[in-house]
Design a protein around this motif. Structure first.
Motif, mmCIF file in Angstrom:
data_model
loop_
_atom_site.group_PDB
_atom_site.id
_atom_site.type_symbol
_atom_site.label_atom_id
_atom_site.label_comp_id
_atom_site.label_asym_id
_atom_site.label_seq_id
_atom_site.Cartn_x
_atom_site.Cartn_y
_atom_site.Cartn_z
ATOM 1 N N PRO A 1 -1.810 2.325 -7.911
ATOM 2 C CA PRO A 1 -1.773 1.211 -9.057
ATOM 3 C C PRO A 1 -1.808 0.052 -8.677
ATOM 4 O O PRO A 1 -2.572 -0.871 -9.110
ATOM 5 N N THR A 2 -1.012 -0.376 -7.694
ATOM 6 C CA THR A 2 -0.817 -1.836 -7.364
ATOM 7 C C THR A 2 -1.990 -2.457 -6.231
ATOM 8 O O THR A 2 -1.933 -3.578 -6.131
ATOM 9 N N LYS A 3 -2.596 -1.294 -5.844
ATOM 10 C CA LYS A 3 -3.730 -1.866 -4.852
ATOM 11 C C LYS A 3 -5.021 -1.332 -5.204
ATOM 12 O O LYS A 3 -5.137 -0.227 -5.824
ATOM 13 N N SER A 4 -6.086 -1.920 -5.018
ATOM 14 C CA SER A 4 -7.536 -1.650 -5.547
ATOM 15 C C SER A 4 -8.278 -0.745 -4.227
ATOM 16 O O SER A 4 -8.942 -0.049 -4.779
ATOM 17 N N SER B 1 6.730 6.670 -6.286
ATOM 18 C CA SER B 1 5.901 6.584 -7.263
ATOM 19 C C SER B 1 4.637 7.578 -7.172
ATOM 20 O O SER B 1 4.669 8.487 -6.261
ATOM 21 N N ASP C 1 8.453 0.889 -4.238
ATOM 22 C CA ASP C 1 7.652 1.560 -4.960
ATOM 23 C C ASP C 1 6.406 1.825 -4.560
ATOM 24 O O ASP C 1 5.266 1.598 -5.333
ATOM 25 N N ALA C 2 6.276 2.920 -3.791
ATOM 26 C CA ALA C 2 5.005 3.447 -3.313
ATOM 27 C C ALA C 2 4.853 5.001 -2.913
ATOM 28 O O ALA C 2 6.069 5.430 -2.356
#
Length: 195
Positions: free
Chosen positions: A124-127, A61, A27-28
């Motif tokens: 969104p899942t990585k900063s 995503s 999901d990326a």
């Protein structure tokens, strides 16, 4: 069949396939960018470079805070005529497309080799910001001396290259036509005589 599955090489290939399939369906976002440039000679003798960059999200995503920077155009060789060499967007949805274009005017003559544009985006899942690069452009021969294209020059080149083949095919077609036409007319006359 059991001996094939028991082979360690086959097991390794199956494991590699399953791992790559799992990674591909993750999901990326997956950003692909294509950069194109074309030259246009103006009547005044100046030359313009039209640049367009298409950014595709081939992932599953949305990519957020998408930024494009194309700093491969040195200021001593090019002036920006319209648009900007950088652009940012709020988001790029899965399966979406963003396009950006700008135009430059060349200041000096010579070959130019452009580097890929840099695209940064956030998941969104990585900063941390993620980076992607566009395709590079083909070398541009800026302000090159080009002889004017003469009318029907392409026809001369085509005849020079394929003239012998065209003449042989024409003779064969003419021969078949001449043989076929008299037989058609004599067949028509024969059918009239029978009536």
């Amino acid at each position: 069949m059991a001996t094939l599955i028991g082979n360690p090489l086959i097991k390794a290939l199956i494991a590699l396939f399953l791992i790559s399939a799992a990674a591909a369906t993750g999901d990326a976002p997956f950003i692909v960018a294509h950069k194109k440039a074309s030259l246009t000679r103006l009547k005044s003798g100046a030359e313009r470079v039209s640049v367009s960059i298409d950014i595709y999200n081939q992932g599953f995503s949305t990519a957020y805070d998408v930024s494009l920077a194309d700093d491969s155009w040195p200021q001593d060789a090019f002036d920006v005529v319209s648009g900007n060499t950088s652009q940012s967007w709020e988001r790029l949805d899965a399966g979406g497309l963003l396009s950006h274009s700008f135009e430059l005017e060349a200041k000096r003559q010579g070959m130019f080799y452009g580097a890929p544009a840099v695209i940064t985006f956030r998941i969104p899942t990585k900063s941390s910001l993620q980076e992607a690069y566009s395709t590079p452009i083909l070398p541009l021969d800026v302000l090159a001396e080009r002889p004017p294209e003469k009318k029907f020059e392409w026809a001369k080149r085509l005849l020079a290259k394929y003239g012998s083949q065209i003449s042989v095919i024409s003779i064969v077609v003419l021969f078949i036509y001449l043989i076929a036409i008299p037989s058609k007319s004599s067949a028509a006359k024969a059918s009239k005589k029978k009536r």
